[in-house]
Design an enzyme around this catalytic site. Structure first.
Site, short mmCIF file in Angstrom:
data_model
loop_
_atom_site.label_atom_id
_atom_site.label_comp_id
_atom_site.label_asym_id
_atom_site.label_seq_id
_atom_site.Cartn_x
_atom_site.Cartn_y
_atom_site.Cartn_z
N SER A 7 14.99 28.40 -13.54
CA SER A 7 14.96 29.17 -12.25
C SER A 7 15.82 28.25 -11.38
O SER A 7 16.17 27.09 -11.73
CB SER A 7 13.64 29.20 -11.70
OG SER A 7 13.17 28.16 -11.72
N GLU A 9 17.59 27.04 -7.21
CA GLU A 9 17.31 27.05 -5.94
C GLU A 9 18.70 27.11 -5.16
O GLU A 9 19.58 26.31 -5.54
CB GLU A 9 16.49 25.80 -5.45
CG GLU A 9 16.29 25.65 -3.90
CD GLU A 9 15.77 24.32 -3.31
OE1 GLU A 9 14.46 24.24 -3.45
OE2 GLU A 9 16.22 23.46 -3.04
N ARG A 99 4.94 22.92 4.18
CA ARG A 99 4.61 22.87 5.41
C ARG A 99 6.13 22.49 6.31
O ARG A 99 6.14 23.01 7.21
CB ARG A 99 4.09 21.35 5.53
CG ARG A 99 3.69 20.93 6.92
CD ARG A 99 3.63 19.36 7.10
NE ARG A 99 4.67 18.65 6.93
CZ ARG A 99 4.70 17.28 7.15
NH1 ARG A 99 3.69 16.48 7.16
NH2 ARG A 99 5.92 16.78 6.81
N ASP A 101 9.88 20.12 6.94
CA ASP A 101 10.02 18.69 7.60
C ASP A 101 10.34 18.87 9.16
O ASP A 101 10.29 19.95 9.70
CB ASP A 101 11.34 18.22 7.07
CG ASP A 101 11.79 17.97 5.69
OD1 ASP A 101 10.42 17.48 5.06
OD2 ASP A 101 12.67 18.24 5.13
N ALA A 113 2.70 24.76 18.87
CA ALA A 113 1.42 25.47 19.72
C ALA A 113 1.26 26.98 18.90
O ALA A 113 2.06 27.66 18.92
CB ALA A 113 1.72 25.82 21.06
N ASP A 152 -1.40 12.79 -3.13
CA ASP A 152 -0.57 13.89 -3.41
C ASP A 152 -1.12 14.89 -4.58
O ASP A 152 -1.03 15.85 -4.26
CB ASP A 152 0.81 13.20 -4.20
CG ASP A 152 1.76 12.71 -3.05
OD1 ASP A 152 1.81 13.22 -1.74
OD2 ASP A 152 2.30 11.68 -3.08
N PHE A 210 19.69 10.72 -0.51
CA PHE A 210 18.42 11.74 -0.52
C PHE A 210 17.25 11.36 -0.94
O PHE A 210 16.27 11.59 -0.57
CB PHE A 210 19.05 12.93 -1.26
CG PHE A 210 18.18 14.18 -1.07
CD1 PHE A 210 17.35 14.37 0.00
CD2 PHE A 210 18.35 15.08 -2.16
CE1 PHE A 210 16.79 15.65 0.07
CE2 PHE A 210 17.32 16.27 -2.09
CZ PHE A 210 16.65 16.46 -0.86
N HIS A 259 13.10 24.05 -13.28
CA HIS A 259 13.76 24.60 -11.76
C HIS A 259 14.84 23.66 -11.24
O HIS A 259 14.62 22.36 -11.13
CB HIS A 259 12.57 24.58 -10.83
CG HIS A 259 12.88 25.27 -9.44
ND1 HIS A 259 13.17 26.56 -9.35
CD2 HIS A 259 13.31 24.90 -8.26
CE1 HIS A 259 13.57 26.84 -7.96
NE2 HIS A 259 13.57 25.62 -7.47
N ARG A 265 26.44 24.40 -6.07
CA ARG A 265 27.57 24.01 -6.78
C ARG A 265 26.97 24.08 -8.16
O ARG A 265 26.32 23.26 -8.64
CB ARG A 265 27.74 22.56 -6.45
CG ARG A 265 28.01 22.38 -4.95
CD ARG A 265 28.60 20.78 -4.70
NE ARG A 265 29.03 20.89 -3.18
CZ ARG A 265 30.14 21.16 -2.86
NH1 ARG A 265 31.05 21.92 -3.50
NH2 ARG A 265 30.42 20.99 -1.59
#
Length: 288
Positions: A7, A9, A99, A101, A113, A152, A210, A259, A265
């Site tokens: 798969s 991204e 969630r 960043d 809020a 985690d 990164f 994945h 690229r």
């Protein structure tokens, strides 16, 4: 050893040039018959509308199974669920629930809020609709905000218990990192599939920076290897070999799905997949 399922991204495009790059990426990788492709949100939800548009376009025009990223950032619960409902109406039935960043300029995530406080709340709400297959993130190296590696694992179990059916890991550099994490998850009673997230190294300096932001440890030998390879003009060859070796090690120990974080690229990802024995299966003329 049979070829794995794959798969991919993608990033949503933010310019005309980026739109062409995304489409070139899709055309390059679609023949590898991915089980799904996902489209990310930018940091802080900055590409929410672009993600929605890219997901809808890919779903309609590519013939691929498209999963949309959805986060808790800068939106109320009602706004977030309205976005999800729009995906469902467009025929998109898979979501990667995160969630997200913190928005630019903020040190840490703070719920909007009226918004979801965390990914577990988001997953519970999405699961209650009955409209989606839900995937979530997982962290084989300790998340920068986690108190421990076990935290985690415990948080991933909470997300699975909330209604997620599959997890995708953050990228890592050594196969043992994934297997240690996977063993801890099994020990904790997590039975859902965990897809290893693979980042082909297009640019070592960028990847290293990164990794630092994500809390992913960088083996010293990688620095040495890329320093020599870049000096000799062999960085792409090294990147392909290392990524192929990492995937092969995962497959040898039973991993049957990978994945890839393509960064829009596709050439390195394609070359690695070919090296793993993944042959093109689709006619490019059908991807239009």
């Amino acid at each position: 050893m049979s070829a794995p399922q794959v798969s991919f991204e993608f990033f949503p495009p933010q310019s005309l040039e980026a739109s062409f790059r995304l489409w070139d990426t899709v055309q390059t990788l679609a023949p590898l018959d991915p089980t799904f492709v996902s489209v990310t949100y930018g940091a802080g939800g900055t590409t929410r509308d672009l993600t929605r548009d890219a997901v809808a376009t890919l779903h309609k025009s590519s013939g691929l199974n498209v999963a949309a990223h959805l986060t808790c950032v800068n939106a109320t619960k009602e706004e977030t669920l309205a976005i999800a409902a729009g995906f469902a109406e467009a025929g998109v039935k898979e979501i990667v629930a995160l969630r997200g960043d913190a928005p630019k300029g903020q040190d840490k995530f703070t719920p909007c809020a009226g918004g979801f406080a965390n990914s577990v709340e988001l997953i519970e709400a999405l699961a209650a609709t009955g409209d989606f297959k839900i995937r979530v993130g997982a962290y084989p190296d300790r998340h920068p905000e986690a108190t421990s590696a076990q935290a985690d694992v415990d948080w991933l179990k909470a997300k699975i218990d909330a209604g997620a059916s599959e997890a995708i890991t953050q990228f890592f550099f050594e196969a043992d990192t994934f297997f240690r994490f996977h063993d801890s998850c099994v020990k904790a009673g997590i039975n859902a599939p965990i897809l290893p997230g693979i980042l082909p190294i297009e640019n070592w300096k960028g990847t290293r920076n990164f990794a630092k932001r994500c809390g992913t440890p960088v083996p010293a030998w990688l620095d040495d290897a890329f320093e020599k390879a870049e000096r000799d003009g062999r960085a792409d060859l090294l990147a392909t070999a290392l990524c192929t070796e990492l995937c092969s090690e995962l497959m040898e120990d039973g991993v049957d799905a990978l994945h890839f974080y393509t960064l829009n690229r596709p050439e390195l990802t394609r070359d690695v997949c070919h090296a793993l024995g993944i042959a093109p299966k689709l006619d490019l003329q059908n991807v239009a």
